[in-house]
Write an enzyme that holds these catalytic residues in place. Structure first.
Site, PDB file in Angstrom:
ATOM      1  N   LYS A  88       1.080  -0.971   0.147  1.00 42.93           N
ATOM      2  CA  LYS A  88       0.017   0.124  -0.137  1.00 42.93           C
ATOM      3  C   LYS A  88       0.695   1.070  -0.603  1.00 42.93           C
ATOM      4  O   LYS A  88       2.136   1.373   1.197  1.00 42.93           O
ATOM      5  CB  LYS A  88      -0.850  -0.321   1.666  1.00 42.93           C
ATOM      6  CG  LYS A  88      -2.144   0.350   0.994  1.00 42.93           C
ATOM      7  CD  LYS A  88      -3.015  -0.002   2.656  1.00 42.93           C
ATOM      8  CE  LYS A  88      -3.320   1.040   2.547  1.00 42.93           C
ATOM      9  NZ  LYS A  88      -3.895   1.566   4.185  1.00 42.93           N
TER      10      LYS A  88
HETATM   11  C1  LIG Z   1      -6.561  -1.759  -0.598  1.00 43.54           C
HETATM   12  O1  LIG Z   1      -6.397  -0.444   0.545  1.00 43.54           O
HETATM   13  C2  LIG Z   1      -7.088  -0.135   1.341  1.00 43.54           C
HETATM   14  C3  LIG Z   1      -7.524   1.136   1.905  1.00 43.54           C
HETATM   15  O2  LIG Z   1      -6.563   2.098   1.075  1.00 43.54           O
HETATM   16  C4  LIG Z   1      -7.995  -0.732   1.952  1.00 43.54           C
HETATM   17  O3  LIG Z   1      -9.046  -0.288   2.112  1.00 43.54           O
HETATM   18  C5  LIG Z   1      -8.234  -1.823   1.303  1.00 43.54           C
HETATM   19  O4  LIG Z   1      -8.896  -3.024   2.055  1.00 43.54           O
HETATM   20  C6  LIG Z   1      -7.184  -2.679  -0.101  1.00 43.54           C
HETATM   21  N1  LIG Z   1      -7.449  -3.518  -0.215  1.00 43.54           N
HETATM   22  C7  LIG Z   1      -6.519  -4.962  -0.564  1.00 43.54           C
HETATM   23  C8  LIG Z   1      -7.446  -6.440  -1.842  1.00 43.54           C
HETATM   24  O5  LIG Z   1      -6.069  -5.065   0.058  1.00 43.54           O
END
Ligand SMILES: *[C@@H]1O[C@H](CO)[C@@H](O)[C@H](O)[C@H]1NC(C)=O
Ligand SMILES: CC(=O)N[C@H]1CO[C@H](CO)[C@@H](O)[C@@H]1O
Length: 283
Positions: A88
Site C-alpha cells: 500500500k
Molecule cells: C487497499 O487499501 C485500502 C485502503 O486504502 C483497503 O481498505 C483495502 O482493503 C486494500 N485492498 C486490498 C485488496 O487489500
C-alpha cells in the site's frame, strides 16, 4: 490484544537480534510486526493482504521502493509469496512512480491509497499498478464540511461520482488496474457503486446490508462505461501536479491523510520503543 502479544514479542526480538542503532532496531521491529500480522491474517483468508509502506516516505520514490522490497523479503522469510501481498502506497506522484517500478521491475503488486482526484487515478492507470482504492466517504466528509449542502442522495454523492468516473474511464480505455472503492459512510454509497470491480466494506455496513433483501441491479458496467464521453488523458509529472492541484478537496485530503498515517506510524514506533528500551532516555 493479549491474543496477539506473541507477535509483538517476536517482532521485538527480531529487531533486537539485527542490532544497529535504537532507531534501526525499532524500524526493523515495526516492519517485522506488519509482516507477522499480515501472515496471521493470511492463515485465515484465501485472498491477499495489504501492507503499508511508512507514510513518512510518501515523497521519496526510492525510499518507498526499498521499504516495499524489504517487506516482501520479510514475507518470504515466513513463507508468504508476493502474490498474496499488496503493498500500500500513498498516491502522490512519487508513490505512483514507485508503484510503476515495483510492478514492472520486481513483480510486486501495489494498492494505491489516499486517492481522491481524477488525476491520481489517471496516473495510477498509466503506471500499471494492480489496484487502486479510491475513497468515497472521506470525499463526502470534505464536501459536507466545506460546502453548504449537508446531505446528498447516493447518486449525487461526490464520493460516489468520483469512483464512478474513475471506473468508467478505466473500462472505456481498457486499463487492467482494479478499482476497489473504499471508505464508506453508509450503505447507500455502497449500493450506488454495485458493479464496481471490488469494494472494501466494514463489518458494520456488511451487517446492515445482510439484513436487506432487495435485488440490486449494477449501476456500473463495462458496457455503459464504453458509451461514456470521457476522453483519454496522458499525464506527465507537470500535468499531474497541475490537474491534481486544481482539485482543492483532493489536495487537502491527500495531505491530511498522509499526516494521519504518519502520526499512526509514530505512535506505533513509540509503543515499540517503550517495549524495547523503556522510557528512561526521556524520549
Ligand atoms: C487497499 O487499501 C485500502 C485502503 O486504502 C483497503 O481498505 C483495502 O482493503 C486494500 N485492498 C486490498 C485488496 O487489500
Ligand atoms: C533485515 C532488515 O530488514 N534489516 C534492516 C534493518 O534496518 C536497517 C536500517 O533501517 C536496514 O538498513 C536493514 O536493511
Amino acid at each position: 490484544m493479549p491474543a496477539y502479544q506473541k507477535l509483538v514479542d517476536d517482532a521485538v526480538a527480531y529487531g533486537k537480534k539485527l542490532g544497529g542503532s535504537e532507531e534501526e532496531q525499532i524500524k526493523n521491529a515495526s516492519d517485522k510486526l506488519f509482516v507477522l500480522f499480515g501472515a496471521e491474517i493470511l492463515k485465515r483468508i484465501p485472498g491477499r493482504v495489504s501492507t503499508e509502506v511508512d507514510a513518512r516516505l510518501s515523497f521519496d520514490k526510492e525510499g518507498m521502493i526499498q521499504r516495499a522490497r524489504r517487506l516482501i523479503d520479510l514475507y518470504k522469510e515466513v513463507g508468504v509469496g508476493k502474490d498474496r501481498i499488496l503493498i500500500k502506497l500513498s498516491s502522490t506522484w512519487e508513490g505512483i512512480q514507485a508503484g510503476r517500478v515495483l510492478e514492472a521491475e520486481y513483480g510486486i503488486h501495489c494498492n494505491m491509497t489516499l486517492l481522491f482526484s481524477f488525476a491520481q487515478a489517471v496516473a495510477c492507470a498509466e503506471a500499471g499498478v494492480t489496484l487502486i482504492s479510491p475513497f468515497v466517504g472521506r470525499i463526502l466528509d470534505w464536501y459536507v464540511a466545506n460546502g453548504d449542502k449537508k446531505t446528498y442522495e447516493p447518486s449525487e454523492d461526490p464520493g460516489v461520482k468520483s469512483v464512478t468516473k474513475i471506473y468508467n474511464y478505466y473500462k472505456k480505455f481498457g486499463y487492467k488496474t482494479i478499482v476497489m472503492g473504499a471508505s464508506f459512510r453508509n450503505t447507500g454509497q455502497i449500493k450506488a457503486l454495485t458493479g464496481c470491480d471490488y469494494l472494501t466494506i466494514s463489518p458494520k455496513l456488511l451487517a446492515e446490508l445482510s439484513k436487506e433483501h432487495v435485488k440490486l441491479t449494477p449501476t456500473l458496467s463495462v458496457k455503459e462505461a464504453q458509451a461514456c464521453d470521457l476522453e483519454k488523458m496522458h499525464l506527465d509529472e507537470k500535468a499531474f501536479r497541475w490537474h491534481h492541484n486544481e482539485d482543492q478537496m483532493a489536495v487537502e485530503k491527500l495531505s491530511d491523510g498522509i499526516r494521519r498515517f504518519a502520526a499512526d506510524a509514530v505512535k506505533l514506533e513509540r509503543m515499540l520503543q517503550e517495549r524495547m528500551f523503556g522510557t528512561e532516555n526521556g524520549k
